[in-house]
Design a protein around this motif. Structure first.
Motif, mmCIF file in Angstrom:
data_model
loop_
_atom_site.group_PDB
_atom_site.id
_atom_site.type_symbol
_atom_site.label_atom_id
_atom_site.label_comp_id
_atom_site.label_asym_id
_atom_site.label_seq_id
_atom_site.Cartn_x
_atom_site.Cartn_y
_atom_site.Cartn_z
ATOM 1 N N UNK A 31 69.967 -59.905 78.163
ATOM 2 C CA UNK A 31 69.325 -58.800 77.559
ATOM 3 C C UNK A 31 69.733 -57.672 78.370
ATOM 4 N N UNK A 32 69.382 -56.322 78.073
ATOM 5 C CA UNK A 32 69.577 -55.260 78.623
ATOM 6 C C UNK A 32 68.404 -54.228 78.506
ATOM 7 N N UNK A 33 68.125 -53.424 79.336
ATOM 8 C CA UNK A 33 67.164 -52.464 79.203
ATOM 9 C C UNK A 33 68.123 -51.289 78.793
ATOM 10 N N UNK A 77 62.365 -47.237 78.448
ATOM 11 C CA UNK A 77 63.463 -48.044 78.010
ATOM 12 C C UNK A 77 62.754 -48.859 77.008
ATOM 13 N N UNK A 78 63.896 -49.792 76.322
ATOM 14 C CA UNK A 78 63.456 -50.727 75.345
ATOM 15 C C UNK A 78 64.508 -51.809 75.613
ATOM 16 N N UNK A 79 63.948 -53.023 75.390
ATOM 17 C CA UNK A 79 64.880 -54.494 75.711
ATOM 18 C C UNK A 79 65.555 -54.849 74.441
ATOM 19 N N UNK A 252 62.949 -46.775 83.666
ATOM 20 C CA UNK A 252 64.014 -47.906 83.754
ATOM 21 C C UNK A 252 63.472 -49.200 83.708
ATOM 22 N N UNK A 253 62.167 -49.401 83.956
ATOM 23 C CA UNK A 253 61.544 -50.596 84.285
ATOM 24 C C UNK A 253 61.980 -51.540 85.573
ATOM 25 N N UNK A 254 62.663 -50.735 86.636
ATOM 26 C CA UNK A 254 63.143 -51.221 87.804
ATOM 27 C C UNK A 254 63.103 -50.292 88.722
ATOM 28 N N UNK A 268 73.275 -46.023 81.194
ATOM 29 C CA UNK A 268 71.922 -46.092 80.366
ATOM 30 C C UNK A 268 71.877 -47.423 79.853
ATOM 31 N N UNK A 269 72.484 -48.379 80.250
ATOM 32 C CA UNK A 269 72.681 -49.634 79.982
ATOM 33 C C UNK A 269 72.413 -50.557 81.087
ATOM 34 N N UNK A 270 71.272 -51.307 81.449
ATOM 35 C CA UNK A 270 71.107 -52.018 82.446
ATOM 36 C C UNK A 270 70.907 -53.482 82.064
#
Length: 276
Positions: A31-33, A77-79, A252-254, A268-270
């Protein structure tokens, strides 16, 4: 592999870039954020692998959105599922594009992924057909831009909104006093200015400014990943490191250090692990 090009001249007021990408690798639980940038985008998948999004880290099933999607502006962010290979083409959109290309307010799309069929009807089907008939990525982008031009209905931004966007993109501090100055200059009420700004961008001026600051932070990090976060934060306009960390977690969720360890090739892609 990604191909990113400037749009045709007639589309440039509404389209920031056009792109084609091919992701050949996948992991079983990948997955990615996807982090916020303040812009909308349109993406079409070409290999029958529809977009799947997850509500949170514990969501195992996800929600299948479709293979042609318009994503509204976000301030978080979205997942996204990364467990299957995918080929896509798309466009990154500027403020004002929602009305000019889809006939809706950006505020109506904010925070949502909307199937293109809901906005374009039969034209969405025709776009898919023509893209699948065209194997070359550059030619696919020509097909996409041709249909965008056919759908384009020129809509000028309100002058106060256009002026505010220029100042924000330049990094000018845009506090309440600055907004009031723009409102007074446009002979508009504060409420009307906010509504016009959200119609154009999907976000309020304050939230849009915060997202732009976050984007500048990530761009500076990408340019020099060894630079200390406190230096990056102050240069981007954060008041101190704790301010930066709070907003980083929200967007970012992190935390920043976790982002440094996990970040991939695109700021922008984690990449993130999935849940079995």
């Amino acid at each position: 592999m990604a191909l990113i090009l400037p749009p045709l001249k007639a589309l440039r007021p509404y389209v920031a870039s056009v792109w084609a990408s091919a992701r050949g690798e996948a992991t079983a639980t990948g997955r990615e954020h996807v982090l916020p940038c303040g812009q909308m985008h349109l993406a079409v998948r070409l290999d029958h692998a529809p977009l799947r999004l997850f509500a949170d880290a514990d969501d195992r099933a996800g929600d299948v959105i479709g293979d042609a999607v318009v994503a509204g502006a976000r301030a978080g962010y979205y997942i996204k599922d990364m467990s299957v290979p995918a080929r896509s083409v798309g466009v990154q959109l500027r403020p004002g594009a929602a009305a000019a290309l889809f006939g809706v307010s950006a505020a109506a799309l904010q925070g949502h992924h909307v199937p293109l069929d809901a906005l374009w009807g039969a034209d969405a089907r025709r776009l898919r057909e023509r893209l699948h008939e065209t194997p070359d990525p550059r030619a696919q982008l020509d097909v996409l831009q041709t249909l965008l031009l056919a759908r384009l209905r020129v809509r000028a931004l309100h002058p106060a909104v256009a002026q505010a966007l220029v100042r924000m993109e330049m990094g000018t501090n845009h506090d309440d006093l600055g907004i009031r100055g723009l409102v007074d200059g446009a002979a508009s009420s504060h409420r009307h200015f906010i509504a016009r700004f959200r119609d154009a961008t999907g976000l309020s001026p304050k939230r849009y400014t915060r997202v732009l600051r976050f984007r500048r932070l990530l761009q500076a990090f990408a340019a020099d990943p060894t630079r200390p976060w406190i230096d990056l934060a102050l240069a981007a306009g954060y008041s101190d490191q704790s301010h930066c960390i709070r907003e980083f977690r929200e967007f970012a969720g992190v935390a920043p250090q976790a982002y440094r360890r996990a970040t991939g090739a695109a700021p922008l892609h984690l990449p993130m692990p999935g849940r079995r």
